[in-house]
Write an enzyme that holds these catalytic residues in place. Structure first.
Site, PDB file in Angstrom:
ATOM      1  N   LYS A 177       0.848  -1.187   0.000  1.00 35.33           N
ATOM      2  CA  LYS A 177       0.000   0.000   0.000  1.00 35.33           C
ATOM      3  C   LYS A 177       0.887   1.242   0.000  1.00 35.33           C
ATOM      4  O   LYS A 177       1.432   1.632   1.026  1.00 35.33           O
ATOM      5  CB  LYS A 177      -0.922   0.043   1.215  1.00 35.33           C
ATOM      6  CG  LYS A 177      -1.869   1.252   1.182  1.00 35.33           C
ATOM      7  CD  LYS A 177      -2.433   1.583   2.534  1.00 35.33           C
ATOM      8  CE  LYS A 177      -3.180   2.922   2.501  1.00 35.33           C
ATOM      9  NZ  LYS A 177      -2.340   4.067   2.053  1.00 35.33           N
ATOM     10  N   GLU A 252       8.849   1.731  11.295  1.00 36.99           N
ATOM     11  CA  GLU A 252       9.913   2.719  11.131  1.00 36.99           C
ATOM     12  C   GLU A 252       9.222   4.064  11.098  1.00 36.99           C
ATOM     13  O   GLU A 252       8.538   4.408  10.127  1.00 36.99           O
ATOM     14  CB  GLU A 252      10.705   2.438   9.844  1.00 36.99           C
ATOM     15  CG  GLU A 252      12.067   3.113   9.827  1.00 36.99           C
ATOM     16  CD  GLU A 252      12.015   4.509   9.267  1.00 36.99           C
ATOM     17  OE1 GLU A 252      11.927   5.462  10.080  1.00 36.99           O
ATOM     18  OE2 GLU A 252      12.043   4.653   8.050  1.00 36.99           O
ATOM     19  N   CYS A 286      12.986  10.898   7.371  1.00 35.45           N
ATOM     20  CA  CYS A 286      12.854  10.565   8.787  1.00 35.45           C
ATOM     21  C   CYS A 286      14.170  10.704   9.528  1.00 35.45           C
ATOM     22  O   CYS A 286      14.183  11.025  10.722  1.00 35.45           O
ATOM     23  CB  CYS A 286      12.297   9.153   8.947  1.00 35.45           C
ATOM     24  SG  CYS A 286      13.310   7.878   8.152  1.00 35.45           S
ATOM     25  N   GLU A 387       8.780  16.615  14.855  1.00 32.43           N
ATOM     26  CA  GLU A 387       9.337  16.435  13.520  1.00 32.43           C
ATOM     27  C   GLU A 387       8.684  17.412  12.544  1.00 32.43           C
ATOM     28  O   GLU A 387       7.468  17.437  12.401  1.00 32.43           O
ATOM     29  CB  GLU A 387       9.105  15.001  13.061  1.00 32.43           C
ATOM     30  CG  GLU A 387       9.803  14.642  11.780  1.00 32.43           C
ATOM     31  CD  GLU A 387       9.651  13.173  11.427  1.00 32.43           C
ATOM     32  OE1 GLU A 387      10.641  12.568  11.008  1.00 32.43           O
ATOM     33  OE2 GLU A 387       8.537  12.640  11.585  1.00 32.43           O
TER      34      GLU A 387
END
Length: 495
Positions: A177, A252, A286, A387
């Site tokens: 996906k 992750e 990331c 973040e």
């Protein structure tokens, strides 16, 4: 050179079909033009893909293949990626806005992933364990069955390969996906995998809404594992759903990685690495080195050099080979990045450079944002905790090792860190003391498929890559084989 984009047909259990889910619009971030409008996957499409995958995975034509035979298919997939590298890079640049130089590197990485996993598969041995009686004992590994891979929008071809290659190598069927913002390159990967001769049904690509397709892949009783890369809040939700069915997951997630420059560092080397670590991919990574700690004795002069180097970065057209910083993925995402910078400045941060979208010419139509550096913040400021996922760096001074270790670890994330010093013992101490899944010393954002990758704390669970990355998609089983030929004495059936 331009290439035709995938037509929007979905690859559902080995067949190209029109999706029956919500409409997906792929937009080229550099000018806002529409790449493709098509129907995404619905829950019914996902159910159909699952049924076909279960049948294909149970077929001995796949499940019974020897490892070296599965490896041949993985090598053919790598060949297909390499043969179509220019086309795939073009599609990903159109889909994500990443520079062509970067997407070309990601395509090469994806091919290398399939190639490495194929080689590792051929040499991945099971184990004969030490017996404790008159029997032979073995530890063997078997496919989990049906695996779901959910990948992010920032680097789809590399992220896809990182999950799909080891899952197929392990003998599973895979439902992929991709994110709705960047679905096209995953559909192109499906074409290459089909042409490589993977048996029908073993692989599907299902772009669609997370609340519909994503939830199905997590909740369905036939899904044996989910591997997810994305935001921490979504990862937490997924982990709770997986816990209800006692399903293993690999997560992750986010990062707020520290980069540390000691007074003895090679400053030119450090500045180049810091720029690459935070501003390549337009900060949409990331592992971006988004918190910079500079030893107080060199702080002012180092930051001044860094700001000048940042101002010199080339922000521009993704297809221009001179471009270093390309547009952000979507207007909504740029608005989020801009809002976080504005809030930090309102809270007292000093804007050293950037902090706005460039204007004029090509910039007006695209979702560009200038590389940004903020100073005069403390480690507990919101901009240092959350973040941003954009080209935004915060800089702070530190006094000594103990000080910077404490500040680096004072964060919910533990994904990566960078350390710049000529003192190797110090570098080693720092790398071991900072909580992170990866530590770079005098470099940053370098990757190898042979080296495990993952995070600590809110940055995730589990590891990908490396030889053990294949085992992560397998179930371990113990075998005991009697060597005596005699009935067990408990039954008292001796002649």
């Amino acid at each position: 050179m331009t290439y035709d984009l995938p037509d929007g047909q979905l690859f559902i259990g080995g067949a190209w079909e029109t999706g029956s889910g919500a409409e997906i619009t792929s937009i080229y971030p550099a000018d806002g033009s529409v790449n493709r409008v098509f129907r995404g996957a619905s829950r019914a499409d996902g159910e159909r893909a699952i049924a076909r995958a279960l049948a294909a995975q149970a077929d001995p034509a796949w499940r019974g293949l020897k490892p070296h035979e599965r490896a041949r298919i993985l090598h053919r997939i790598a060949d297909g990626i390499e043969a179509n590298a220019a086309r795939i890079a073009y599609i990903q640049t159109r889909d994500t806005g990443k520079s062509l130089r970067e997407t070309s590197a990601l395509v090469a990485s994806a091919a290398g992933t399939f190639r490495y996993v194929a080689a590792a598969l051929e040499t991945l041995d099971d184990t004969m364990t030490v017996p404790r009686g008159d029997y032979l004992t073995l530890s063997v590994h078997e496919p989990l069955g049906l695996v779901a891979a959910i990948t992010p929008w920032n680097s789809p071809i590399a992220s896809d390969a990182q999950k799909v290659a080891p899952a197929l190598a392990a003998g599973n069927a895979v439902l992929l996906k991709p994110a709705s913002w960047s679905p096209l390159v995953s559909l192109e990967l499906a074409r290459i995998i089909e042409e490589a001769g993977l048996p029908k049904g073993l692989f599907s690509v299902l772009p669609g809404a997370g609340r519909e397709v994503g939830n199905l892949l997590v909740e369905h009783t036939s899904i044996a594992k989910v591997s997810f890369t994305g935001g921490t809040s979504t990862g937490r939700t997924l982990a709770r759903q997986a816990a209800e069915k006692l399903m293993p997951v690999s997560l992750e997630l986010g990062g707020k990685s520290p980069t540390i420059v000691f007074e003895d560092a090679d400053q030119t080397l450090a500045i180049a690495g810091i720029l690459f670590g935070i501003f390549s991919s337009s900060g949409q990574s990331c592992i971006a080195g988004s918190r910079l700690f500079v030893q107080r004795s060199i702080y002012d002069s180092f930051v001044a050099r860094l700001v000048e180097a940042t101002k010199a970065l080339r922000v521009g057209d993704p297809f221009d080979p001179e471009t270093q910083v390309a547009p952000l993925i979507h207007a909504d995402h740029r608005a989020s990045v801009s809002a976080m910078v504005e809030a930090a400045v309102a809270d007292g941060a000093t804007l050293l450079c950037g902090g706005k979208a460039p204007t004029g010419g090509i910039y007006d139509a695209g979702t560009y944002y200038m590389p940004t550096i903020l100073a005069d913040v403390t480690n507990d400021a919101l901009i240092c905790r959350e973040e941003v996922f954009g080209p935004v760096l915060v800089v702070m001074p530190f006094d000594d090792e103990a000080d910077v270790i404490a500040q680096s670890n004072d964060n919910v994330y533990g994904l990566a860190c960078g350390i710049w010093t000529r003192d190797f013992p110090r570098a080693y101490r720092m790398a071991r003391a900072i909580t992170s899944g990866t530590a770079w010393i005098n470099t940053y954002k370098q990757f190898s498929i042979s080296t495990p990758f993952g995070g600590e704390k809110d940055a995730g669970i589990g590891r990908e890559k490396g030889r053990e990355g294949i085992r992560a998609y397998m179930a371990q089983k113990a075998l005991y084989v009697d060597l005596t030929g005699r009935p067990h004495p408990w039954a008292r059936m001796e002649d």
